[in-house]
Design a protein around this motif. Structure first.
Motif, short mmCIF file in Angstrom:
data_model
loop_
_atom_site.label_atom_id
_atom_site.label_comp_id
_atom_site.label_asym_id
_atom_site.label_seq_id
_atom_site.Cartn_x
_atom_site.Cartn_y
_atom_site.Cartn_z
N LEU A 198 1.62 -63.80 -17.95
CA LEU A 198 2.65 -63.03 -18.16
C LEU A 198 2.69 -62.00 -19.36
CD1 LEU A 198 5.18 -66.06 -17.85
CD2 LEU A 198 4.20 -64.78 -15.93
N ALA A 199 2.37 -60.81 -18.87
CA ALA A 199 1.81 -59.58 -19.70
C ALA A 199 3.08 -59.29 -20.75
CB ALA A 199 1.39 -58.75 -19.04
N GLY A 200 2.83 -58.72 -21.78
CA GLY A 200 3.35 -58.05 -23.03
C GLY A 200 3.20 -56.69 -22.78
N ARG A 232 -2.37 -61.50 -13.27
CA ARG A 232 -1.44 -60.76 -14.15
C ARG A 232 -0.20 -60.36 -13.67
NH1 ARG A 232 -3.32 -55.99 -18.11
NH2 ARG A 232 -3.98 -55.12 -16.11
N LEU A 233 1.08 -60.57 -14.23
CA LEU A 233 2.39 -60.09 -13.88
C LEU A 233 2.77 -59.12 -15.20
CD1 LEU A 233 2.38 -61.28 -11.03
CD2 LEU A 233 3.80 -62.95 -12.15
N GLY A 234 3.54 -58.39 -14.85
CA GLY A 234 4.23 -57.45 -15.72
C GLY A 234 3.82 -56.10 -16.04
N PRO A 235 4.04 -55.57 -16.90
CA PRO A 235 4.28 -56.25 -18.49
C PRO A 235 5.91 -56.45 -18.53
CG PRO A 235 3.90 -53.60 -18.44
CD PRO A 235 3.60 -54.13 -17.11
N SER A 246 6.80 -64.98 -11.50
CA SER A 246 5.93 -65.94 -11.18
C SER A 246 6.42 -67.02 -10.04
CB SER A 246 5.57 -66.80 -12.44
OG SER A 246 6.79 -67.61 -13.00
N ILE A 247 7.56 -67.26 -10.07
CA ILE A 247 8.15 -68.15 -9.01
C ILE A 247 8.07 -67.39 -7.60
CG2 ILE A 247 10.14 -69.02 -7.77
CD1 ILE A 247 11.38 -69.80 -10.50
N GLY A 248 8.20 -66.22 -7.48
CA GLY A 248 7.90 -65.42 -6.35
C GLY A 248 6.15 -65.39 -6.02
N GLN A 249 5.60 -65.51 -7.03
CA GLN A 249 4.17 -65.39 -6.89
C GLN A 249 3.30 -66.82 -6.71
OE1 GLN A 249 1.69 -66.16 -9.54
NE2 GLN A 249 0.07 -64.61 -9.47
#
Lengths: 351, 351
Positions: A200-202, A229-232, A247-250
Motif C-alpha cells: 500500500l504505497a505512500g 502495488r496499490l496507491g499512492p 486491497s479488498i477489491g484486489q
DNA sequence: TTGAAAGCGCTAACAG
DNA sequence: CTGTTAGCGCTTTCAA
C-alpha cells in the motif's frame, strides 16, 4: 520589588518595549568591571585567552548584573546562530516524535537550538520554509523530504544540509535501512503460506516509499512470491481506509503498508468491512509508532531506532559545520538497521 | 561520486563559510538601484513611505539580485525577531500534536516562526529554556507549564508570555475548560450505577491536574458519589500501569485518569492483571488523543478543541505584542469548552 | 520623499 | 593578555 521610581515621571519606559527593562549588555559589564568590552566578550567566547583573574572578575560582575549574551547580536558578526532547522512533513505523525526528540536532545547537548517546522506534506511549503529560515539558522535537517532531488541539491549548494530517510549523492544523510527488515517481512509472510503481497504505497516523492517498495519487490521475487502495488495513498489513517478498500477489491491476503498510520487506518477499515485480521488478511506496517502495540489487533511492524536516526542527523550536520571551521569529523552518511516486530496482525494465509 | 574536483586547488573557499557565496545585502540593492540603503530598507518595512515608482524599482532590482532580508540583522536594531517560543513538557505526548500544529499555523499565518522545545516534564529545563531563548524570541507560549506561579509571574514581568492550560492572574491564557465535561463524566458514571470514582492524578505542578481533580470532586459531591484520589503518577503509559495497580489495590470500579496516556497504560495493565474493562472497571481519560479511538477497548474520553487552544494562545501573544506597539487587540484569556466522548471503556458498575 | 548617520550588541582583527 | 577599532545587515531618527 518597588513598583515605580516616583522621581521619574515618564522615563524608565523608553524604547519600543516598554515593560522590558533594557537588558544588561557587554558594555555595562565592561564598565562595572573596569575592563574593555572586548575582554568581556572574550571571557565568554574564548575563556582561555583571558587572564584567569580578570576572567573570574568579569564573570562575577556579569553574574551580579544578570548579564546574558544576546544570541542575535552574537550571530550577526559571526554568522553562526547555533540554531538548526528541522523540517518534517507531518508533525502529527507519531513517527516523527522520537525523531524530533532525538534531534532535539543531540542538538541541545551541543548547545544548539532547533526550530521545528511542519511542511504538511507539501514540497512548496518545504521550499518556502527553507527560504524563510535561510539566514536564521546554521543548517537544515530535512526529514522525509518531499522535495525533488534537484531542488535538494540546489538547497545543499548554499546551505548546510543533512537528510533523514533520503539518499542523495553528496548530501549527508541518516536513514533507517529497511532492506533486511523487509526481507524478514517477506519471509515471515511466506512462512505463513502467503503467495502474494500487496504494497500500500505512500507519497510518490517519498524516498522511503520507493526504498520500501523496491526492497519488497526484490525480496518477493527471490522467494517466488507475487508483489503488487496499490496507491499512492495519503500517509495517514484516512489514506489507510482507502488503501484497505482498494486491497479488498484486489483480493489481497497480505498487505504491507507504507507506514503504521496507513496500516492502522486499514485495520479499522477492514473491521468495518467485516474482514478479519489476520484470518482473512494479514497486515504489516513500517514504523513502530505509538499505538501500534495496542491497535486491534496489535500491529506487526518494522521497527527502526528512529531516535538514533535523529541524533545521527544532527551529528552529520554538526560535522559539516565543524568541517567548515576546519574540524575533521565529517561523515557521508549512516544507515541504521531496522527489524521486524511480530504482533497479532499477521497470521496464516486463508484457505 | 567524484571525490574531489581536481581543478581547484584551494581557492573558491574563502570566508568563514566557504561554499556560501556571500549573500546580497541592502547595500548591494541600493547601489544597483541608485538609491540609499535606507530607502531600500523602507521599501521593505514601510512601503507606503516611499514613492511608488522608486519602490517598484527597488523591488525589481531586489528581485533580480535575489535579495532576502537577513532576519537577524533586522531583529538587532528593531528588537523584534518575529519568532515565538513554544514550550511543551513532553513532545512525545500526542496530546500536544494538535496544540503544536494549531500554534504553528496561526503563527505562520501572521509571519512568525515558532521554535519548539521539549521541557521533559522538568521545571528546571523549562526555566533554562526560557532563559536561553529570552533574547531570541518575541514571546513565549508556555503549554502545561510545570513552573511555579511565582516563577511564571517573574518570567512574565520581563517577557511577553501566554499560557496554555494554566490560569494565573495577569497572564493571558488559553485553556480547555473541563468543568462542564467533568460533570458529564460524573453523571455518565453515576447513571451506570457507579457509587465511587477514583482519580488517577498527574503531575503536582500541573494546573490541569488540579483543575480536573477539583471539578471531579465537586461534581461527585453534588451527586452524592465518593471521589478518591491516587497518585501522582507520571503522565505516560508507564505511569498508567502503576496507576492501574494502585486502583486495583484500592478496589476501584471506575477510574478517571489525568490524561489519555495514563488511561491507555491503565487499560493495558488491567488486561495483564485479568481485570476486564468495562465489566470489572470503567476507565475514562482526559484528552482525546491519537490512539484513544482504537485502544482495547476504545477509550471514553474528555475531548477538547486543542488545535483551537493552540491558535488562541498565539492570538493572545500576538495581541500583547501589538499592544506594546499600540494596537488594541489584547485579551485576558480564553476558555474553550470540552465534552465527553463515550466509547467502550465505560459500562455498568459491577455486581 | 529621500539620504546621511548613528547605532542595535557582539565579534574579531590588529596593535600594543 | 588586553584595549582600540571596525564592522555584521538592518532600522530609525534627523535633516534636507
Amino acid at each position: 520589588v518597588p513598583d515605580v521610581d516616583p522621581g521619574s515621571a515618564a522615563p524608565l519606559r523608553r524604547g519600543r518595549r516598554q515593560r522590558l527593562s533594557s537588558p544588561t549588555t557587554i558594555h555595562d559589564v565592561a564598565r562595572a568591571a573596569g575592563v574593555a568590552a572586548s575582554t568581556v566578550s572574550r571571557a565568554f567566547t574564548n575563556p582561555q585567552r583571558v587572564n584567569a583573574r580578570t576572567r573570574e572578575h568579569v564573570f562575577a560582575v556579569a553574574g551580579r548584573l544578570g548579564y546574558r549574551p544576546n544570541p542575535l547580536a552574537r550571530a550577526l558578526p559571526s554568522g553562526r546562530t547555533t540554531t538548526i532547522a528541522l523540517l518534517v512533513p507531518d508533525i502529527t505523525n507519531p513517527f516523527f516524535f522520537d525523531l524530533i526528540r532525538g534531534a532535539e536532545r543531540q542538538a541541545s547537548a551541543a548547545g544548539y537550538t532547533v526550530v521545528l517546522t511542519d511542511t504538511e506534506e507539501s514540497p512548496e511549503v518545504e521550499a518556502h520554509n527553507v527560504d524563510r529560515l535561510r539566514r536564521a539558522v546554521d543548517g537544515f535537517v530535512l526529514a522525509s523530504s518531499r522535495l525533488s532531488d534537484s531542488r535538494i541539491r540546489e538547497i545543499a549548494t548554499d546551505n548546510v544540509v543533512a537528510l533523514v530517510n533520503r539518499r542523495l549523492d553528496d548530501v549527508p544523510s541518516a536513514v533507517a535501512d529497511n532492506t533486511d527488515s523487509t526481507r524478514q517481512v517477506v519471509e515471515h509472510l511466506a512462512s505463513l503460506g502467503h503467495r502474494s503481497i500487496t504494497y500500500l504505497a505512500g507519497p510518490r516523492p517519498s524516498w522511503s516509499n520507493t526504498h520500501r517498495w523496491n526492497a519488497l519487490r526484490d525480496a518477493a521475487k527471490r522467494h517466488g512470491i507475487a508483489a503488487e502495488r496499490l496507491g499512492p495513498f495519503h500517509p495517514s489513517v484516512h489514506g489507510g481506509a482507502a488503501a484497505a478498500d482498494a486491497s479488498i477489491g484486489q483480493g489481497a491476503t497480505a498487505v504491507v503498508a507504507f507506514n503504521a498510520l496507513v496500516a492502522i487506518g486499514a485495520l479499522q477499515r477492514f473491521a468495518e468491512r467485516g474482514k478479519r485480521v489476520p484470518q482473512d488478511v494479514s497486515v504489516v506496517g513500517y514504523d513502530d509508532i505509538f499505538g501500534a502495540d495496542f491497535s486491534s489487533p496489535p500491529l506487526t511492524t518494522v521497527a527502526a531506532p528512529i531516535q538514533d536516526v535523529g541524533r545521527a542527523a544532527i551529528d552529520l550536520l554538526l560535522g559539516q559545520l565543524d568541517r567548515e571551521r576546519g574540524g575533521p569529523n565529517y561523515r557521508r552518511g549512516v544507515a541504521l538497521a531496522s527489524h521486524l516486530r511480530i504482533r497479532q496482525s499477521t497470521g496464516p494465509a486463508p484457505h
